[in-house]
Motif scaffolding. Sequence first.
Motif, PDB file in Angstrom:
ATOM      1  N   PRO A   1       0.837  -1.343   0.103  1.00  0.00           N
ATOM      2  CA  PRO A   1       0.082  -0.003  -0.043  1.00  0.00           C
ATOM      3  C   PRO A   1       0.878   1.222   0.010  1.00  0.00           C
ATOM      4  N   ALA A   2       0.446   2.312  -0.866  1.00  0.00           N
ATOM      5  CA  ALA A   2       1.069   3.415  -0.843  1.00  0.00           C
ATOM      6  C   ALA A   2       0.491   4.736  -0.349  1.00  0.00           C
ATOM      7  N   THR A   3      -0.925   4.277  -0.019  1.00  0.00           N
ATOM      8  CA  THR A   3      -1.839   5.337   0.809  1.00  0.00           C
ATOM      9  C   THR A   3      -2.254   4.865   1.803  1.00  0.00           C
ATOM     10  N   TRP A   4      -2.656   5.616   2.755  1.00  0.00           N
ATOM     11  CA  TRP A   4      -3.575   5.215   4.170  1.00  0.00           C
ATOM     12  C   TRP A   4      -4.927   4.430   3.793  1.00  0.00           C
TER      13      TRP A   4
ATOM     14  N   PHE B   1       0.358  12.862   6.867  1.00  0.00           N
ATOM     15  CA  PHE B   1      -0.874  13.189   6.376  1.00  0.00           C
ATOM     16  C   PHE B   1      -0.516  15.156   6.222  1.00  0.00           C
ATOM     17  N   GLY B   2       0.506  15.273   6.034  1.00  0.00           N
ATOM     18  CA  GLY B   2       0.952  16.940   5.681  1.00  0.00           C
ATOM     19  C   GLY B   2       1.168  17.658   6.862  1.00  0.00           C
ATOM     20  N   GLY B   3       1.221  17.084   7.966  1.00  0.00           N
ATOM     21  CA  GLY B   3       1.587  18.109   9.459  1.00  0.00           C
ATOM     22  C   GLY B   3       2.742  18.114   9.932  1.00  0.00           C
TER      23      GLY B   3
ATOM     24  N   ALA C   1      -1.249  10.319   2.743  1.00  0.00           N
ATOM     25  CA  ALA C   1      -2.657  10.686   2.752  1.00  0.00           C
ATOM     26  C   ALA C   1      -2.875  11.042   1.348  1.00  0.00           C
ATOM     27  N   LYS C   2      -2.039  11.611   0.828  1.00  0.00           N
ATOM     28  CA  LYS C   2      -1.666  12.195  -0.681  1.00  0.00           C
ATOM     29  C   LYS C   2      -0.356  12.537  -1.039  1.00  0.00           C
ATOM     30  N   ALA C   3      -0.252  12.270  -2.243  1.00  0.00           N
ATOM     31  CA  ALA C   3       1.249  12.020  -2.946  1.00  0.00           C
ATOM     32  C   ALA C   3       2.241  13.075  -2.245  1.00  0.00           C
ATOM     33  N   ASP C   4       3.313  12.338  -1.525  1.00  0.00           N
ATOM     34  CA  ASP C   4       4.619  13.202  -1.019  1.00  0.00           C
ATOM     35  C   ASP C   4       4.464  14.083  -0.079  1.00  0.00           C
ATOM     36  N   GLU C   5       3.429  13.678   0.766  1.00  0.00           N
ATOM     37  CA  GLU C   5       3.325  14.551   1.960  1.00  0.00           C
ATOM     38  C   GLU C   5       4.791  14.658   2.911  1.00  0.00           C
TER      39      GLU C   5
ATOM     40  N   ILE D   1       9.354  10.895  -1.579  1.00  0.00           N
ATOM     41  CA  ILE D   1       8.821  11.128  -0.471  1.00  0.00           C
ATOM     42  C   ILE D   1       9.733  12.074   0.434  1.00  0.00           C
ATOM     43  N   PRO D   2       9.474  13.526   0.726  1.00  0.00           N
ATOM     44  CA  PRO D   2      10.227  14.409   1.451  1.00  0.00           C
ATOM     45  C   PRO D   2      10.483  13.778   3.017  1.00  0.00           C
ATOM     46  N   VAL D   3      11.770  13.951   3.288  1.00  0.00           N
ATOM     47  CA  VAL D   3      12.195  13.442   4.736  1.00  0.00           C
ATOM     48  C   VAL D   3      12.043  14.757   5.646  1.00  0.00           C
TER      49      VAL D   3
END
Length: 453
Positions: free
Chosen positions: A174-177, A216-218, A304-308, A404-406
């Motif tokens: 899986p690549a997304t939640w 999730f971008g947070g 949650a969406k691409a490359d958060e 994916i950003p670290v």
Amino acid sequence: MTKRVRSVAAVIALGGLSVAALAGCSSPSTGTTDGKVSIQIGDRPSADRPEDRAYFDKRVEAFQQANPDITLEPVETSYDASTFQALSAGGSLPTVMSVPLTEPAGLIKRGQAADLTDVLKDEGLLDSLNPTVLKLAENSEGRAYAIPTNAYSFGLVYNRELFTKAGLDPDSPPATWDEVRAAAKKIHDATGAAGFSILTTANTGGWQFSGMTYSFGGTVENEDGSQATFDDKPSTQALQLISDMRWKDGTMPENTLYDIPTQGQDFAAGKIGMIIGASDSYYNIVQNLKLPADSFGIGGMPQAKADEGTLGGGTVQIVDPKASAEQQAAAVKWVKFFYLQRYLDETTAVDDAKASNEAGSVTGLPGLPVVNSDQYSTYFDWIADYINVPSANFTSYLDASASIPVVAEPVNNAQEVYGALDTVVQTVLTDQDADIPSLLSTAQTDVQSRLSR
């Protein structure tokens, strides 16, 4: 978050030294005399680690033979958050030493690390490093103030055998939640195993929950660590997912108090299908707990969406900003020789891999590379005859690592932040009616009071 303690030789195989406790310090050596340069190098293992110390000293001797104009003075000084500022203010830092990957932003702001950009270019290293990881050691203008030598990032560790039994493709994790949630249900329905599990105790729950928030971008803290930031939508979404999988889907374990050893035991026993981990989870789950190697799989951290973003950590090398240009150049040569040479020189790579394989150690374990993808691929080509892990099972993780950003761990009181979030995660997993916004608000108030001290 955790210090993975192995021998120096084993840790160097991953690209860096473990950070030992501060064991002693002295004033840095003076710079250049008679065309020769002298530097202090930190992180020499203490006498109670004789094998590690002997390995370190052997590499020092080899470096000096190859670079007769450079004198190395090894010292045991290593990073300790409680003493670093005093050492820096007193001018007692070694010329070069290891610090955690969480530290460069603060060090840059306080002027406690040298700008190494030009030296790295001169040494031919700048373009060889992984830009995703190097970014964590750069300022806003893209100048590099540290050299990454060891890195990890969260991914999705999964049991390939359970995937197959559930009708899932073990080569396509899986690549997304949303995909994780669907896969967990299939695993549970087909095998009776829990589909997914998260750590919850000893600060590991907050650690992994922080990683989920990133995905999730947070964030959980702002950049300088002055403000807690998790009382927001990304953290709420991450917690809601955990709650839904526990109470609506029934795909999480009944045991809600997992630490790394207990979760690893259940995963290796086939009781859990997916967990959050890094590639070096292989050591514990396969080497120690005896999950068949072919059953170990790892993909990128679900998004949650691409490359958060994905939580990452590791070690970088910094150079004292008071060091002369000659000392900076010598320090970078040492870092290249001791930490990175295996990725840059075929003979070194093959000799090390052969010795590791013959000693029965894990050899050729893929991970988040500190060198760029082309150089990393070349390294694995060099050591192909000695690799003893199922490299193909790491492909999805490595592919995700390129995009994916670290995001580094919190820079201020990370363990206290994680401890507060442990309680939040445990409550959600034990109380079906937990008020998620209220839990996060209370925890944020608690954490903010600690950050403001």
